[in-house]
Design a protein around this motif. Structure first.
Motif, mmCIF file in Angstrom:
data_model
loop_
_atom_site.group_PDB
_atom_site.id
_atom_site.type_symbol
_atom_site.label_atom_id
_atom_site.label_comp_id
_atom_site.label_asym_id
_atom_site.label_seq_id
_atom_site.Cartn_x
_atom_site.Cartn_y
_atom_site.Cartn_z
ATOM 1 N N PRO A 12 0.827 -1.304 -0.084
ATOM 2 C CA PRO A 12 -0.092 0.045 0.004
ATOM 3 C C PRO A 12 0.955 1.424 -0.048
ATOM 4 O O PRO A 12 0.373 2.194 -0.734
ATOM 5 N N ILE A 13 1.947 1.022 0.835
ATOM 6 C CA ILE A 13 2.786 2.397 0.847
ATOM 7 C C ILE A 13 3.572 2.908 -0.633
ATOM 8 O O ILE A 13 3.464 3.911 -1.016
ATOM 9 N N LEU A 14 3.872 1.564 -1.083
ATOM 10 C CA LEU A 14 4.466 1.903 -2.440
ATOM 11 C C LEU A 14 3.308 2.406 -3.557
ATOM 12 O O LEU A 14 3.836 3.432 -4.283
ATOM 13 N N ILE A 15 2.337 1.835 -3.689
ATOM 14 C CA ILE A 15 1.183 2.283 -4.376
ATOM 15 C C ILE A 15 0.729 3.525 -4.190
ATOM 16 O O ILE A 15 0.673 4.605 -5.083
ATOM 17 N N ILE A 16 0.730 4.099 -2.777
ATOM 18 C CA ILE A 16 0.238 5.494 -2.436
ATOM 19 C C ILE A 16 1.390 6.431 -2.990
ATOM 20 O O ILE A 16 1.062 7.435 -3.500
ATOM 21 N N LEU A 17 2.753 6.197 -2.897
ATOM 22 C CA LEU A 17 3.912 7.003 -3.232
ATOM 23 C C LEU A 17 3.872 7.203 -4.758
ATOM 24 O O LEU A 17 4.143 8.038 -5.098
ATOM 25 N N LEU A 18 3.628 5.931 -5.527
ATOM 26 C CA LEU A 18 3.802 6.119 -6.929
ATOM 27 C C LEU A 18 2.520 6.788 -7.483
ATOM 28 O O LEU A 18 2.702 7.610 -8.509
ATOM 29 N N THR A 19 1.452 6.896 -6.700
ATOM 30 C CA THR A 19 0.129 7.317 -7.060
ATOM 31 C C THR A 19 0.502 9.034 -6.890
ATOM 32 O O THR A 19 0.026 9.933 -7.826
ATOM 33 N N ILE A 20 1.149 9.343 -5.761
ATOM 34 C CA ILE A 20 1.361 10.645 -5.674
ATOM 35 C C ILE A 20 2.398 11.157 -6.577
ATOM 36 O O ILE A 20 2.091 12.420 -7.129
ATOM 37 N N ALA A 21 3.356 10.757 -7.043
ATOM 38 C CA ALA A 21 4.236 11.053 -7.879
ATOM 39 C C ALA A 21 3.497 10.877 -9.309
ATOM 40 O O ALA A 21 3.714 12.073 -10.290
ATOM 41 N N GLY A 22 2.439 10.120 -9.641
ATOM 42 C CA GLY A 22 2.083 10.289 -10.991
ATOM 43 C C GLY A 22 0.839 11.106 -10.789
ATOM 44 O O GLY A 22 0.522 11.816 -11.988
ATOM 45 N N MET A 23 0.378 11.560 -9.714
ATOM 46 C CA MET A 23 -0.788 12.791 -9.805
ATOM 47 C C MET A 23 0.141 14.125 -9.989
ATOM 48 O O MET A 23 -0.350 15.099 -10.683
ATOM 49 N N GLU A 24 1.448 14.274 -9.583
ATOM 50 C CA GLU A 24 2.225 15.414 -9.901
ATOM 51 C C GLU A 24 2.264 15.425 -11.490
ATOM 52 O O GLU A 24 2.058 16.463 -11.836
ATOM 53 N N MET A 25 2.551 14.495 -12.129
ATOM 54 C CA MET A 25 2.710 14.444 -13.503
ATOM 55 C C MET A 25 1.365 14.646 -14.249
ATOM 56 O O MET A 25 1.358 15.427 -15.105
ATOM 57 N N ILE A 26 0.394 14.191 -13.850
ATOM 58 C CA ILE A 26 -0.914 14.409 -14.370
ATOM 59 C C ILE A 26 -1.401 15.670 -14.334
ATOM 60 O O ILE A 26 -2.113 16.300 -14.914
ATOM 61 N N SER A 27 -1.250 16.044 -12.711
ATOM 62 C CA SER A 27 -1.710 17.502 -12.572
ATOM 63 C C SER A 27 -0.848 18.558 -13.344
ATOM 64 O O SER A 27 -1.503 19.612 -13.683
ATOM 65 N N TRP A 28 0.218 18.201 -13.455
ATOM 66 C CA TRP A 28 1.276 19.335 -14.501
ATOM 67 C C TRP A 28 0.648 19.294 -15.705
ATOM 68 O O TRP A 28 0.357 20.433 -16.067
ATOM 69 N N ALA A 29 0.462 18.205 -16.500
ATOM 70 C CA ALA A 29 -0.338 18.257 -17.768
ATOM 71 C C ALA A 29 -1.675 18.806 -17.826
ATOM 72 O O ALA A 29 -1.848 19.348 -18.743
ATOM 73 N N MET A 30 -2.481 18.143 -16.789
ATOM 74 C CA MET A 30 -3.705 18.879 -16.998
ATOM 75 C C MET A 30 -3.809 20.344 -16.870
ATOM 76 O O MET A 30 -4.590 21.131 -17.229
ATOM 77 N N HIS A 31 -2.835 20.954 -15.721
ATOM 78 C CA HIS A 31 -3.027 22.406 -15.545
ATOM 79 C C HIS A 31 -2.215 22.999 -16.849
ATOM 80 O O HIS A 31 -2.909 24.017 -17.230
ATOM 81 N N LYS A 32 -1.273 22.553 -17.405
ATOM 82 C CA LYS A 32 -1.013 23.323 -18.740
ATOM 83 C C LYS A 32 -1.499 23.214 -19.814
ATOM 84 O O LYS A 32 -1.999 24.091 -20.526
ATOM 85 N N TYR A 33 -2.324 22.007 -20.258
ATOM 86 C CA TYR A 33 -2.640 21.794 -21.671
ATOM 87 C C TYR A 33 -4.489 21.857 -21.404
ATOM 88 O O TYR A 33 -5.002 22.047 -22.423
ATOM 89 N N LEU A 34 -4.799 21.585 -20.116
ATOM 90 C CA LEU A 34 -6.390 21.569 -20.137
ATOM 91 C C LEU A 34 -6.815 22.851 -19.183
ATOM 92 O O LEU A 34 -7.672 23.730 -19.886
ATOM 93 N N PHE A 35 -6.091 23.140 -18.259
ATOM 94 C CA PHE A 35 -6.555 24.271 -17.295
ATOM 95 C C PHE A 35 -6.213 25.513 -17.821
ATOM 96 O O PHE A 35 -7.027 26.772 -18.076
ATOM 97 N N HIS A 36 -5.251 25.757 -18.663
ATOM 98 C CA HIS A 36 -4.635 26.861 -19.598
ATOM 99 C C HIS A 36 -4.921 26.614 -20.801
ATOM 100 O O HIS A 36 -4.545 27.244 -21.750
ATOM 101 N N GLY A 37 -5.999 25.703 -21.158
ATOM 102 C CA GLY A 37 -6.227 25.584 -22.620
ATOM 103 C C GLY A 37 -7.944 25.562 -22.645
ATOM 104 O O GLY A 37 -8.511 26.445 -22.056
ATOM 105 N N PRO A 38 -8.662 24.465 -22.957
ATOM 106 C CA PRO A 38 -10.006 24.715 -23.157
ATOM 107 C C PRO A 38 -10.705 24.715 -21.828
ATOM 108 O O PRO A 38 -11.866 25.350 -21.703
ATOM 109 N N LEU A 39 -10.159 24.565 -20.679
ATOM 110 C CA LEU A 39 -10.835 24.745 -19.215
ATOM 111 C C LEU A 39 -10.600 25.924 -18.684
ATOM 112 O O LEU A 39 -10.935 26.218 -17.596
ATOM 113 N N TRP A 40 -10.063 26.978 -19.243
ATOM 114 C CA TRP A 40 -9.616 28.266 -19.020
ATOM 115 C C TRP A 40 -10.781 28.941 -18.246
ATOM 116 O O TRP A 40 -10.656 29.623 -17.491
#
Length: 148
Positions: A6-34
């Motif tokens: 569980p700890i490994l999955i949680i830590l990998l998910t946090i890292a993945g969320m940072e990458m997903i959030s970065w991409a969503m923020h740049k390409y969606l939030f500052h794009g079509p969801l502005w």
């Protein structure tokens, strides 16, 4: 199941969320969801802003994953837990520390000062573009130079 899984999955998910959030923020939030996200780049006239809908969406996904897998508590449950932990980190870092939704706490920590500086640069513009620094936990090295 050991506690390591569980700890490994949680830590990998946090890292993945940072990458997903970065991409969503740049390409969606500052794009079509502005049209939603721009409320976060404007002066707030209350405790909530339309942009908070994104936090509700991530929260619903996390709760849904944990509820769906509540019996077996395998990958989906711990991914949901990781998304929840990332949400808590987001709340503390972003809403509390950077945007002062509550009485801000002060820190002289080099990492926290650099993250705050990068986020302030991101908000320097109230327009969709130009913008830089879309991450929450990771920022360019230049924002950490000279931090005390």
């Amino acid at each position: 199941m050991t506690v390591v899984f569980p700890i490994l999955i949680i830590l990998l998910t946090i890292a993945g969320m940072e990458m997903i959030s970065w991409a969503m923020h740049k390409y969606l939030f500052h794009g079509p969801l502005w049209f939603i996200h721009k409320t976060h780049h404007q002066e707030r006239h209350g405790f909530f802003e339309l942009n908070d809908i994104f936090s509700l969406l991530f929260g619903a996904i996390a709760v849904g994953l944990m509820w769906f897998d509540r019996e077996t508590r395998s990958y989906p449950f711990w991914i949901g837990a990781g998304i929840s932990v990332y949400g808590i980190i987001y709340f503390i870092f972003h809403d509390w520390f950077i945007h002062n939704r509550f009485k801000a706490f002060k820190s002289r920590n080099k990492y926290l000062s650099g993250i705050r500086r990068a986020h302030k640069i991101h908000h320097k513009s109230t327009e969709k573009n130009p913008s830089e620094e879309f991450g929450l936990l990771v920022a360019s090295r230049k924002y950490f130079k000279g931090s005390k």
